[in-house]
Scaffold this motif. Sequence first.
Motif, short mmCIF file in Angstrom:
data_model
loop_
_atom_site.label_atom_id
_atom_site.label_comp_id
_atom_site.label_asym_id
_atom_site.label_seq_id
_atom_site.Cartn_x
_atom_site.Cartn_y
_atom_site.Cartn_z
N GLN A 103 11.29 6.04 -8.41
CA GLN A 103 10.52 5.21 -9.34
C GLN A 103 10.89 5.53 -10.78
O GLN A 103 10.82 6.67 -11.20
CB GLN A 103 9.02 5.45 -9.11
CG GLN A 103 8.12 4.52 -9.92
CD GLN A 103 8.25 3.06 -9.50
OE1 GLN A 103 8.19 2.73 -8.32
NE2 GLN A 103 8.45 2.17 -10.47
N SER B 223 0.85 -1.19 0.00
CA SER B 223 0.00 0.00 0.00
C SER B 223 0.89 1.25 0.00
O SER B 223 2.11 1.17 0.17
CB SER B 223 -0.87 0.01 1.26
OG SER B 223 -0.03 0.17 2.38
N GLU B 224 0.25 2.39 -0.16
CA GLU B 224 0.98 3.65 -0.12
C GLU B 224 1.62 3.84 1.26
O GLU B 224 2.74 4.36 1.37
CB GLU B 224 0.01 4.80 -0.45
CG GLU B 224 0.67 6.05 -0.99
CD GLU B 224 1.77 5.81 -2.02
OE1 GLU B 224 2.86 6.37 -1.82
OE2 GLU B 224 1.56 5.06 -3.00
N THR B 225 0.93 3.39 2.30
CA THR B 225 1.48 3.49 3.66
C THR B 225 2.72 2.62 3.80
O THR B 225 3.73 3.03 4.40
CB THR B 225 0.42 3.05 4.71
OG1 THR B 225 -0.81 3.69 4.37
CG2 THR B 225 0.82 3.41 6.11
N ASP B 226 2.65 1.41 3.24
CA ASP B 226 3.82 0.52 3.28
C ASP B 226 5.00 1.18 2.58
O ASP B 226 6.14 1.13 3.05
CB ASP B 226 3.54 -0.80 2.53
CG ASP B 226 2.46 -1.63 3.20
OD1 ASP B 226 2.30 -1.50 4.43
OD2 ASP B 226 1.79 -2.40 2.48
N ARG B 227 4.68 1.81 1.46
CA ARG B 227 5.72 2.43 0.66
C ARG B 227 6.39 3.58 1.43
O ARG B 227 7.61 3.73 1.42
CB ARG B 227 5.09 2.95 -0.62
CG ARG B 227 6.04 3.28 -1.73
CD ARG B 227 5.21 3.81 -2.90
NE ARG B 227 6.04 4.25 -3.97
CZ ARG B 227 6.42 3.50 -5.00
NH1 ARG B 227 6.00 2.26 -5.11
NH2 ARG B 227 7.19 3.98 -5.93
N GLU B 228 5.55 4.37 2.11
CA GLU B 228 6.11 5.46 2.89
C GLU B 228 7.01 4.94 4.01
O GLU B 228 8.08 5.48 4.27
CB GLU B 228 4.99 6.32 3.48
CG GLU B 228 4.48 7.36 2.48
CD GLU B 228 3.17 7.99 2.92
OE1 GLU B 228 2.90 8.03 4.14
OE2 GLU B 228 2.42 8.43 2.02
#
Length: 265
Positions: free
Chosen positions: A158, A138-143
Amino acid sequence: MIIFTDLDGTLLDHESYSFAPAAQALAQIRARNIPLIFATSKTAAEIAPLRDATGIFMPAIVENGAGVDWPGRQDDDNDEVYQHIRASLDAMPASLRRRFRGFADMDPAEIDALTGLGAGLCAARRRRYSEPGVFSGSETDREAFLYHLATCGLLAVQGGRFLTISQGVSKADRVADIVGWWRERHVDGRPITLALGDAENDIDLLEAADLAVVVANSSHAPLRPLAGEAAGRVVRTREEGPAGWNGAVLSFLEDPETFAERYRP
Ligand SMILES: [Mg+2]
């Protein structure tokens, strides 16, 4: 003078990777011993066959500016930065670590399926400064992932295919190193610099040079107007890849001072 050039889609054809249409300009560059500096996301090992094929044995900016490959220097086995990247990945919480699959986590078949590199695959895996990979989460994981990298002094950017981890440099960051190398060989003056590129990740390099050539590549949208373009510092080729490269470089070699005003693709 110093000429900096991107490879894929610029000196090399976007589809076939051929540089044949650039033969005339390359021959002049070799004959006049002009520094032609490859500036690429490729690894030092990957460009070795291209050095042999083109007869260009100059320093090269590799792994998107993370390092310089100095021909003949003996530091080729130093992979401290790469080991730091891999160690930083492995020090992450397992829940985050498993979301990133870097080249070193993949088997050759998996990388080939993602890149179509085929025979060039082993050289692409021999990395020293950066680790491309695929992030799934998720975007949270990515952050959280990016935060953990930042605590280790690392940055992930990216690209078209991969999220690439490095110490956060770009091709332009190595321009000063190359100019310094040039100065060691020339008593006075400063070199006029030309940069050629086709894509987003070349923009900083194109903006760092005195003069710039945007090589046409119809496989993606044209680059935004660059710094100094309105003032005539930047030219754009009509022909794509090595054919456009050849015409622009021949014109530059003829007279760098008046190149930008003379060049009409
Ligand atoms: Mg390119």
